[in-house]
Design a protein around this motif. Structure first.
Motif, PDB file in Angstrom:
ATOM      1  N   ALA A 109       0.845  -1.189   0.000  1.00 53.75           N
ATOM      2  CA  ALA A 109       0.000   0.000   0.000  1.00 53.75           C
ATOM      3  C   ALA A 109       0.882   1.241   0.000  1.00 53.75           C
ATOM      4  O   ALA A 109       1.981   1.232   0.538  1.00 53.75           O
ATOM      5  N   PRO A 110       0.399   2.327  -0.590  1.00 54.98           N
ATOM      6  CA  PRO A 110       1.178   3.567  -0.528  1.00 54.98           C
ATOM      7  C   PRO A 110       1.145   4.149   0.882  1.00 54.98           C
ATOM      8  O   PRO A 110       0.266   3.829   1.689  1.00 54.98           O
ATOM      9  N   ALA A 111       2.092   5.012   1.173  1.00 51.36           N
ATOM     10  CA  ALA A 111       2.157   5.641   2.495  1.00 51.36           C
ATOM     11  C   ALA A 111       0.895   6.436   2.795  1.00 51.36           C
ATOM     12  O   ALA A 111       0.528   6.600   3.959  1.00 51.36           O
ATOM     13  N   SER A 112       0.204   6.902   1.769  1.00 50.83           N
ATOM     14  CA  SER A 112      -1.041   7.649   2.006  1.00 50.83           C
ATOM     15  C   SER A 112      -2.066   6.785   2.732  1.00 50.83           C
ATOM     16  O   SER A 112      -2.842   7.283   3.544  1.00 50.83           O
ATOM     17  N   THR A 113      -2.062   5.476   2.487  1.00 47.92           N
ATOM     18  CA  THR A 113      -2.971   4.570   3.198  1.00 47.92           C
ATOM     19  C   THR A 113      -2.667   4.589   4.686  1.00 47.92           C
ATOM     20  O   THR A 113      -3.569   4.648   5.519  1.00 47.92           O
ATOM     21  N   LEU A 114      -1.394   4.560   5.021  1.00 44.05           N
ATOM     22  CA  LEU A 114      -0.970   4.635   6.418  1.00 44.05           C
ATOM     23  C   LEU A 114      -1.409   5.950   7.046  1.00 44.05           C
ATOM     24  O   LEU A 114      -1.955   5.977   8.154  1.00 44.05           O
ATOM     25  N   LEU A 115      -1.190   7.054   6.352  1.00 49.70           N
ATOM     26  CA  LEU A 115      -1.568   8.366   6.886  1.00 49.70           C
ATOM     27  C   LEU A 115      -3.082   8.480   7.058  1.00 49.70           C
ATOM     28  O   LEU A 115      -3.566   9.011   8.060  1.00 49.70           O
ATOM     29  N   ASN A 116      -3.844   7.963   6.103  1.00 52.20           N
ATOM     30  CA  ASN A 116      -5.304   8.009   6.216  1.00 52.20           C
ATOM     31  C   ASN A 116      -5.788   7.129   7.365  1.00 52.20           C
ATOM     32  O   ASN A 116      -6.698   7.519   8.103  1.00 52.20           O
ATOM     33  N   LEU A 117      -5.182   5.966   7.542  1.00 54.70           N
ATOM     34  CA  LEU A 117      -5.548   5.087   8.653  1.00 54.70           C
ATOM     35  C   LEU A 117      -5.244   5.748   9.986  1.00 54.70           C
ATOM     36  O   LEU A 117      -6.067   5.732  10.904  1.00 54.70           O
ATOM     37  N   LEU A 118      -4.086   6.353  10.095  1.00 55.09           N
ATOM     38  CA  LEU A 118      -3.720   7.049  11.332  1.00 55.09           C
ATOM     39  C   LEU A 118      -4.701   8.181  11.618  1.00 55.09           C
ATOM     40  O   LEU A 118      -5.141   8.369  12.749  1.00 55.09           O
ATOM     41  N   SER A 119      -5.081   8.904  10.601  1.00 54.16           N
ATOM     42  CA  SER A 119      -6.045   9.987  10.760  1.00 54.16           C
ATOM     43  C   SER A 119      -7.389   9.458  11.277  1.00 54.16           C
ATOM     44  O   SER A 119      -7.999  10.044  12.178  1.00 54.16           O
ATOM     45  N   LEU A 120      -7.841   8.333  10.736  1.00 56.08           N
ATOM     46  CA  LEU A 120      -9.096   7.732  11.204  1.00 56.08           C
ATOM     47  C   LEU A 120      -8.996   7.290  12.660  1.00 56.08           C
ATOM     48  O   LEU A 120      -9.927   7.484  13.444  1.00 56.08           O
ATOM     49  N   LEU A 121      -7.867   6.694  13.029  1.00 56.42           N
ATOM     50  CA  LEU A 121      -7.687   6.271  14.419  1.00 56.42           C
ATOM     51  C   LEU A 121      -7.683   7.469  15.367  1.00 56.42           C
ATOM     52  O   LEU A 121      -8.295   7.424  16.442  1.00 56.42           O
ATOM     53  N   LEU A 122      -6.998   8.543  14.971  1.00 57.51           N
ATOM     54  CA  LEU A 122      -6.972   9.746  15.809  1.00 57.51           C
ATOM     55  C   LEU A 122      -8.363  10.358  15.949  1.00 57.51           C
ATOM     56  O   LEU A 122      -8.765  10.767  17.041  1.00 57.51           O
ATOM     57  N   ASP A 123      -9.115  10.414  14.843  1.00 55.85           N
ATOM     58  CA  ASP A 123     -10.483  10.940  14.890  1.00 55.85           C
ATOM     59  C   ASP A 123     -11.359  10.095  15.801  1.00 55.85           C
ATOM     60  O   ASP A 123     -12.150  10.621  16.588  1.00 55.85           O
ATOM     61  N   THR A 124     -11.208   8.780  15.714  1.00 55.95           N
ATOM     62  CA  THR A 124     -12.013   7.885  16.543  1.00 55.95           C
ATOM     63  C   THR A 124     -11.668   8.059  18.012  1.00 55.95           C
ATOM     64  O   THR A 124     -12.557   8.103  18.867  1.00 55.95           O
ATOM     65  N   GLU A 125     -10.381   8.183  18.321  1.00 59.30           N
ATOM     66  CA  GLU A 125      -9.974   8.421  19.711  1.00 59.30           C
ATOM     67  C   GLU A 125     -10.549   9.730  20.228  1.00 59.30           C
ATOM     68  O   GLU A 125     -11.041   9.798  21.358  1.00 59.30           O
ATOM     69  N   ARG A 126     -10.480  10.764  19.398  1.00 57.18           N
ATOM     70  CA  ARG A 126     -11.015  12.068  19.794  1.00 57.18           C
ATOM     71  C   ARG A 126     -12.515  11.974  20.061  1.00 57.18           C
ATOM     72  O   ARG A 126     -13.015  12.506  21.047  1.00 57.18           O
ATOM     73  N   ASP A 127     -13.228  11.281  19.179  1.00 59.54           N
ATOM     74  CA  ASP A 127     -14.672  11.119  19.353  1.00 59.54           C
ATOM     75  C   ASP A 127     -15.000  10.345  20.624  1.00 59.54           C
ATOM     76  O   ASP A 127     -15.934  10.681  21.338  1.00 59.54           O
ATOM     77  N   ARG A 128     -14.208   9.319  20.913  1.00 57.74           N
ATOM     78  CA  ARG A 128     -14.431   8.534  22.135  1.00 57.74           C
ATOM     79  C   ARG A 128     -14.190   9.390  23.370  1.00 57.74           C
ATOM     80  O   ARG A 128     -14.931   9.319  24.334  1.00 57.74           O
ATOM     81  N   ASP A 129     -13.121  10.175  23.339  1.00 59.49           N
ATOM     82  CA  ASP A 129     -12.810  11.044  24.483  1.00 59.49           C
ATOM     83  C   ASP A 129     -13.903  12.070  24.698  1.00 59.49           C
ATOM     84  O   ASP A 129     -14.276  12.365  25.826  1.00 59.49           O
ATOM     85  N   THR A 130     -14.420  12.626  23.625  1.00 64.50           N
ATOM     86  CA  THR A 130     -15.487  13.624  23.716  1.00 64.50           C
ATOM     87  C   THR A 130     -16.759  12.990  24.250  1.00 64.50           C
ATOM     88  O   THR A 130     -17.428  13.556  25.113  1.00 64.50           O
TER      89      THR A 130
END
Length: 79
Positions: free
Chosen positions: A54-75
Motif C-alpha cells: 500500500a502507498p504511504a497515504s494509506t498509512l496516513l489516512n488510517l492514522l487519521s481515522l484512528l486519531l479521529d475515533t480516539e477524539r470522538d471517544r474522548d469527547t
C-alpha cells in the motif's frame, strides 16, 4: 490523502516507520494489529508500506481515522 499527493515524497523510511509504530500502538485499542507491517520499497519517490504494498497515504489516512475515533471517544466519554 491520495497516493499521488506530492507531499508523500517528503516522507522518508524513518518517517514511515515512526508512523507505523504509532498506528500499531493506537490500533491496539481497537483490536487492529498488523505485526508484519513495515516499509517496503520506494517507487517514483514514494515509500510503500507493506500492507500488501500500500502507498504511504494509506498509512496516513488510517492514522487519521484512528486519531479521529480516539477524539470522538474522548469527547463522548467526557460528556
Amino acid at each position: 490523502m491520495k497516493p499521488t499527493d506530492p507531499r508523500i515524497r517528503h516522507f522518508t523510511d524513518d518517517h514511515i516507520r515512526t508512523l507505523l509504530a504509532e498506528v500499531q500502538e493506537r490500533g491496539k485499542k481497537f483490536g487492529l494489529i498488523w505485526p508484519s507491517a513495515d516499509t517496503d520499497k520506494t517507487i517514483d519517490g514514494r515509500v510503500l508500506v507493506r500492507f500488501n504494498t500500500a502507498p504511504a497515504s494509506t498509512l496516513l489516512n488510517l492514522l487519521s481515522l484512528l486519531l479521529d475515533t480516539e477524539r470522538d471517544r474522548d469527547t463522548t466519554c467526557g460528556s
